[in-house]
Scaffold this motif. Structure first.
Motif, PDB file in Angstrom:
ATOM      1  N   ARG A 101       0.817  -1.220   0.000  1.00 46.46           N
ATOM      2  CA  ARG A 101       0.000   0.000   0.000  1.00 46.46           C
ATOM      3  C   ARG A 101       0.844   1.261   0.000  1.00 46.46           C
ATOM      4  O   ARG A 101       0.319   2.352  -0.138  1.00 46.46           O
ATOM      5  N   GLY A 102       2.147   1.123   0.162  1.00 41.97           N
ATOM      6  CA  GLY A 102       3.022   2.298   0.153  1.00 41.97           C
ATOM      7  C   GLY A 102       3.952   2.347   1.345  1.00 41.97           C
ATOM      8  O   GLY A 102       3.839   1.561   2.277  1.00 41.97           O
TER       9      GLY A 102
ATOM     10  N   ARG B  84       1.634   7.124   7.205  1.00 41.57           N
ATOM     11  CA  ARG B  84       1.860   7.130   5.753  1.00 41.57           C
ATOM     12  C   ARG B  84       1.092   8.290   5.148  1.00 41.57           C
ATOM     13  O   ARG B  84       0.100   8.756   5.699  1.00 41.57           O
ATOM     14  N   PHE B  85       1.594   8.756   4.014  1.00 41.60           N
ATOM     15  CA  PHE B  85       0.894   9.801   3.276  1.00 41.60           C
ATOM     16  C   PHE B  85      -0.108   9.157   2.333  1.00 41.60           C
ATOM     17  O   PHE B  85       0.211   8.199   1.630  1.00 41.60           O
ATOM     18  N   LEU B  86      -1.320   9.685   2.328  1.00 40.15           N
ATOM     19  CA  LEU B  86      -2.353   9.221   1.420  1.00 40.15           C
ATOM     20  C   LEU B  86      -2.184   9.912   0.069  1.00 40.15           C
ATOM     21  O   LEU B  86      -1.483  10.922  -0.039  1.00 40.15           O
ATOM     22  N   VAL B  87      -2.826   9.385  -0.953  1.00 34.38           N
ATOM     23  CA  VAL B  87      -2.771   9.975  -2.288  1.00 34.38           C
ATOM     24  C   VAL B  87      -3.220  11.439  -2.249  1.00 34.38           C
ATOM     25  O   VAL B  87      -2.696  12.289  -2.966  1.00 34.38           O
ATOM     26  N   SER B  88      -4.145  11.750  -1.360  1.00 30.65           N
ATOM     27  CA  SER B  88      -4.666  13.117  -1.236  1.00 30.65           C
ATOM     28  C   SER B  88      -3.649  14.080  -0.627  1.00 30.65           C
ATOM     29  O   SER B  88      -3.864  15.284  -0.618  1.00 30.65           O
ATOM     30  N   GLY B  89      -2.559  13.534  -0.081  1.00 28.94           N
ATOM     31  CA  GLY B  89      -1.554  14.371   0.569  1.00 28.94           C
ATOM     32  C   GLY B  89      -1.714  14.439   2.079  1.00 28.94           C
ATOM     33  O   GLY B  89      -0.861  14.983   2.768  1.00 28.94           O
TER      34      GLY B  89
ATOM     35  N   ARG C 291      -1.821   9.897   7.367  1.00 32.03           N
ATOM     36  CA  ARG C 291      -2.610   8.958   8.173  1.00 32.03           C
ATOM     37  C   ARG C 291      -1.700   8.375   9.248  1.00 32.03           C
ATOM     38  O   ARG C 291      -0.666   7.784   8.937  1.00 32.03           O
TER      39      ARG C 291
END
Length: 68
Positions: free
Chosen positions: A29-30, A51-56, A59
């Motif tokens: 997941r990254g 972790r950073f989400l796709v939205s920036g 989390r």
């Protein structure tokens, strides 16, 4: 957080004043980041896995106090 008696304010303080100590790249997941910081009283050190989400957005996955 609950088990270690940490509040949202504690986590926010440690995140803003802490430092990144590692990257965990084995997750499909990254990349997850390990951030370590002291609470305001400088007596308790905590680690946060996030972790950073796709939205920036960031989390926060888990938070725990380190043994001294």
């Amino acid at each position: 957080m609950d088990e270690d008696g940490l509040s949202h304010a504690d986590v926010r303080w440690a995140l803003l004043h802490g430092r990144m100590v590692g990257e965990l790249s084995d997750d499909p997941r990254g990349i997850r980041f390990v951030v370590r910081g002291l609470l305001r009283n400088n007596e308790v050190e905590i680690e946060m896995i996030c972790r950073f989400l796709v939205s920036g957005l960031l989390r926060i996955i888990t938070v725990y106090a380190l043994e001294r």
